[in-house]
Design a protein around this motif. Structure first.
Motif, PDB file in Angstrom:
ATOM      1  N   ARG A  53       0.828  -1.213   0.000  1.00 19.42           N
ATOM      2  CA  ARG A  53       0.000   0.000   0.000  1.00 19.42           C
ATOM      3  C   ARG A  53       0.858   1.257   0.000  1.00 19.42           C
ATOM      4  NH1 ARG A  53      -2.822  -3.531   3.358  1.00 19.42           N
ATOM      5  NH2 ARG A  53      -4.981  -3.970   2.713  1.00 19.42           N
ATOM      6  N   ARG A  54       1.922   1.266   0.792  1.00 14.71           N
ATOM      7  CA  ARG A  54       2.789   2.445   0.842  1.00 14.71           C
ATOM      8  C   ARG A  54       3.653   2.540  -0.404  1.00 14.71           C
ATOM      9  NH1 ARG A  54       5.445   3.603   6.509  1.00 14.71           N
ATOM     10  NH2 ARG A  54       5.558   5.643   5.514  1.00 14.71           N
ATOM     11  N   VAL A  55       3.997   1.396  -0.975  1.00 13.56           N
ATOM     12  CA  VAL A  55       4.696   1.411  -2.266  1.00 13.56           C
ATOM     13  C   VAL A  55       3.795   2.010  -3.335  1.00 13.56           C
ATOM     14  CG1 VAL A  55       5.635  -0.043  -4.100  1.00 13.56           C
ATOM     15  CG2 VAL A  55       6.211  -0.535  -1.722  1.00 13.56           C
ATOM     16  N   GLN A  56       2.505   1.677  -3.280  1.00 15.46           N
ATOM     17  CA  GLN A  56       1.538   2.229  -4.233  1.00 15.46           C
ATOM     18  C   GLN A  56       1.478   3.753  -4.148  1.00 15.46           C
ATOM     19  OE1 GLN A  56      -0.385   1.025  -6.571  1.00 15.46           O
ATOM     20  NE2 GLN A  56      -2.123   2.382  -6.803  1.00 15.46           N
ATOM     21  N   VAL A  57       1.541   4.281  -2.925  1.00 16.31           N
ATOM     22  CA  VAL A  57       1.515   5.735  -2.742  1.00 16.31           C
ATOM     23  C   VAL A  57       2.711   6.384  -3.439  1.00 16.31           C
ATOM     24  CG1 VAL A  57       1.715   7.590  -1.037  1.00 16.31           C
ATOM     25  CG2 VAL A  57       0.205   5.655  -0.596  1.00 16.31           C
ATOM     26  N   LEU A  58       3.893   5.796  -3.268  1.00 17.79           N
ATOM     27  CA  LEU A  58       5.091   6.356  -3.891  1.00 17.79           C
ATOM     28  C   LEU A  58       5.014   6.269  -5.410  1.00 17.79           C
ATOM     29  CD1 LEU A  58       7.974   5.063  -1.586  1.00 17.79           C
ATOM     30  CD2 LEU A  58       6.773   7.239  -1.512  1.00 17.79           C
ATOM     31  N   LEU A  59       4.479   5.161  -5.922  1.00 15.65           N
ATOM     32  CA  LEU A  59       4.347   5.007  -7.368  1.00 15.65           C
ATOM     33  C   LEU A  59       3.412   6.058  -7.949  1.00 15.65           C
ATOM     34  CD1 LEU A  59       4.096   1.116  -7.668  1.00 15.65           C
ATOM     35  CD2 LEU A  59       6.023   2.539  -8.348  1.00 15.65           C
ATOM     36  N   ARG A  60       2.305   6.301  -7.253  1.00 15.11           N
ATOM     37  CA  ARG A  60       1.356   7.315  -7.720  1.00 15.11           C
ATOM     38  C   ARG A  60       2.006   8.700  -7.738  1.00 15.11           C
ATOM     39  NH1 ARG A  60      -4.192   6.219  -7.445  1.00 15.11           N
ATOM     40  NH2 ARG A  60      -4.534   4.135  -8.346  1.00 15.11           N
ATOM     41  N   ARG A  61       2.822   8.987  -6.725  1.00 14.10           N
ATOM     42  CA  ARG A  61       3.515  10.274  -6.682  1.00 14.10           C
ATOM     43  C   ARG A  61       4.453  10.442  -7.866  1.00 14.10           C
ATOM     44  NH1 ARG A  61       5.445  10.376  -0.348  1.00 14.10           N
ATOM     45  NH2 ARG A  61       3.382  10.607   0.625  1.00 14.10           N
ATOM     46  N   GLU A  62       5.009   9.325  -8.336  1.00 14.32           N
ATOM     47  CA  GLU A  62       5.951   9.376  -9.456  1.00 14.32           C
ATOM     48  C   GLU A  62       5.242   9.392 -10.805  1.00 14.32           C
ATOM     49  OE1 GLU A  62       8.524   6.049  -8.934  1.00 14.32           O
ATOM     50  OE2 GLU A  62       9.409   6.818  -7.078  1.00 14.32           O
ATOM     51  N   GLY A  63       3.908   9.268 -10.804  1.00 14.33           N
ATOM     52  CA  GLY A  63       3.175   9.354 -12.053  1.00 14.33           C
ATOM     53  C   GLY A  63       2.703   8.037 -12.632  1.00 14.33           C
ATOM     54  N   TRP A  64       2.928   6.927 -11.916  1.00 16.56           N
ATOM     55  CA  TRP A  64       2.439   5.633 -12.392  1.00 16.56           C
ATOM     56  C   TRP A  64       0.919   5.581 -12.224  1.00 16.56           C
ATOM     57  CZ3 TRP A  64       5.561   1.841 -14.533  1.00 16.56           C
ATOM     58  CH2 TRP A  64       6.939   2.019 -14.379  1.00 16.56           C
ATOM     59  N   VAL A  65       0.218   5.267 -13.292  1.00 15.85           N
ATOM     60  CA  VAL A  65      -1.243   5.152 -13.232  1.00 15.85           C
ATOM     61  C   VAL A  65      -1.595   3.669 -13.207  1.00 15.85           C
ATOM     62  CG1 VAL A  65      -3.433   5.767 -14.312  1.00 15.85           C
ATOM     63  CG2 VAL A  65      -1.469   7.298 -14.533  1.00 15.85           C
ATOM     64  N   ILE A  66      -1.644   3.112 -12.007  1.00 18.23           N
ATOM     65  CA  ILE A  66      -1.919   1.682 -11.841  1.00 18.23           C
ATOM     66  C   ILE A  66      -2.842   1.485 -10.644  1.00 18.23           C
ATOM     67  CG2 ILE A  66       0.236   0.837 -12.858  1.00 18.23           C
ATOM     68  CD1 ILE A  66       1.365   0.623 -10.053  1.00 18.23           C
ATOM     69  N   LYS A  67      -3.542   0.378 -10.662  1.00 22.26           N
ATOM     70  CA  LYS A  67      -4.431   0.053  -9.562  1.00 22.26           C
ATOM     71  C   LYS A  67      -3.655  -0.652  -8.457  1.00 22.26           C
ATOM     72  CE  LYS A  67      -8.630  -0.321 -12.374  1.00 22.26           C
ATOM     73  NZ  LYS A  67      -9.751  -1.188 -12.790  1.00 22.26           N
ATOM     74  N   GLN A  68      -4.166  -0.501  -7.241  1.00 18.66           N
ATOM     75  CA  GLN A  68      -3.492  -1.105  -6.089  1.00 18.66           C
ATOM     76  C   GLN A  68      -3.441  -2.628  -6.211  1.00 18.66           C
ATOM     77  OE1 GLN A  68      -4.970  -1.300  -1.698  1.00 18.66           O
ATOM     78  NE2 GLN A  68      -3.865   0.639  -1.896  1.00 18.66           N
ATOM     79  N   LYS A  69      -4.468  -3.204  -6.847  1.00 17.49           N
ATOM     80  CA  LYS A  69      -4.513  -4.660  -7.011  1.00 17.49           C
ATOM     81  C   LYS A  69      -3.324  -5.147  -7.823  1.00 17.49           C
ATOM     82  CE  LYS A  69      -7.570  -8.378  -8.612  1.00 17.49           C
ATOM     83  NZ  LYS A  69      -8.890  -8.673  -9.230  1.00 17.49           N
ATOM     84  N   ARG A  70      -2.940  -4.391  -8.862  1.00 18.46           N
ATOM     85  CA  ARG A  70      -1.799  -4.787  -9.683  1.00 18.46           C
ATOM     86  C   ARG A  70      -0.496  -4.620  -8.920  1.00 18.46           C
ATOM     87  NH1 ARG A  70       0.538  -2.132 -15.173  1.00 18.46           N
ATOM     88  NH2 ARG A  70       1.741  -3.942 -15.882  1.00 18.46           N
ATOM     89  N   THR A  71      -0.391  -3.533  -8.166  1.00 20.80           N
ATOM     90  CA  THR A  71       0.805  -3.334  -7.344  1.00 20.80           C
ATOM     91  C   THR A  71       0.978  -4.492  -6.365  1.00 20.80           C
ATOM     92  OG1 THR A  71       0.563  -0.924  -7.478  1.00 20.80           O
ATOM     93  CG2 THR A  71       1.942  -1.784  -5.709  1.00 20.80           C
ATOM     94  N   ARG A  72      -0.115  -4.894  -5.742  1.00 21.32           N
ATOM     95  CA  ARG A  72      -0.045  -6.010  -4.781  1.00 21.32           C
ATOM     96  C   ARG A  72       0.377  -7.301  -5.469  1.00 21.32           C
ATOM     97  NH1 ARG A  72      -5.440  -7.627  -1.706  1.00 21.32           N
ATOM     98  NH2 ARG A  72      -6.001  -8.126  -3.864  1.00 21.32           N
TER      99      ARG A  72
END
Length: 217
Positions: A53-72
């Motif tokens: 979940r926290r990795v997802q936050v950092l990815l979103r800040r960097e501009g990655w447009v992905i769903k949390q389900k895929r990150t997991r």
């Protein structure tokens, strides 16, 4: 294959097979998974206690447009699930090749805790910070109890006087990997540069400063 063998157009082949032509021309817009997996792995090399979940936050800040389900899913495929125990220090981490020396004041700060005990036996924690370029220490702040919100409050008070640093080098203490400090740093445009687990030399400036200070305690 049908178009090549029977010399028919895509339109006629699609009609015969009852196949939607748009599917034939479709090109995936999904970001390359190898690049995404590499980025997730890089984040976890320094933020070893970050869940997906926290990795997802950092990815979103960097501009990655992905769903949390895929990150997991990718996070789990890489075997990065958090364990109950702290990672063993014998695990080898990659060399920090992305670090550059500070070139001006407030370019890079280093931060850590030291511990001491009063004559009464009561223990204290001291937050120490040093500017790696000027060797100036903007704050040495002792408390009986130091939580993440206290670190944020101290930094905000100090930065209001001397300015915000570009980067702060920290280790993996729970106060430094907290959501409080992460959000503060993101809001203020400060980069948190985490040391590798078991590599105190990654933050050698503050280690030397605390060692010299400890000799006089």
């Amino acid at each position: 294959m049908m178009c090549g063998e029977w010399q028919v157009s895509i339109r006629r082949a699609s009609a015969a097979l009852e196949f939607d032509r748009s599917t034939y021309h479709y090109q995936s817009c999904r970001p390359d998974q190898a690049l995404l997996a590499a980025r997730i792995k890089t984040i976890r090399e320094t933020r070893v206690r970050y869940g997906y979940r926290r990795v997802q936050v950092l990815l979103r800040r960097e501009g990655w447009v992905i769903k949390q389900k895929r990150t997991r899913r990718i996070y789990n495929e890489l075997g990065l699930q958090l364990r109950n125990k702290t990672p063993k220090l014998r695990v080898k981490a990659k060399l920090r090749e992305d670090r550059a020396p500070a070139t001006r004041p407030n370019d890079v700060w280093a931060m850590d805790f030291v511990h001491d005990q009063l004559a009464t036996g009561r223990k204290i924690r001291v937050l120490t910070v040093i500017d790696t370029f000027s060797r100036f220490s903007p704050v040495v702040d002792p408390r009986f109890s130091y939580r993440a919100e206290h670190v944020v409050a101290t930094l905000e008070r100090v930065c209001a006087k001397v300015g915000y640093p570009r980067t702060i080098r920290v280790d993996q203490d729970s106060e430094f990997i907290s959501r409080d400090l992460d959000l503060w740093a993101y809001t203020k445009g400060v980069t948190l540069d985490f040391s590798r687990p078991g590599k105190p030399t990654d933050n050698a400036f503050i280690e030397a400063f605390n060692g010299a200070s400890g000799a006089n305690v």
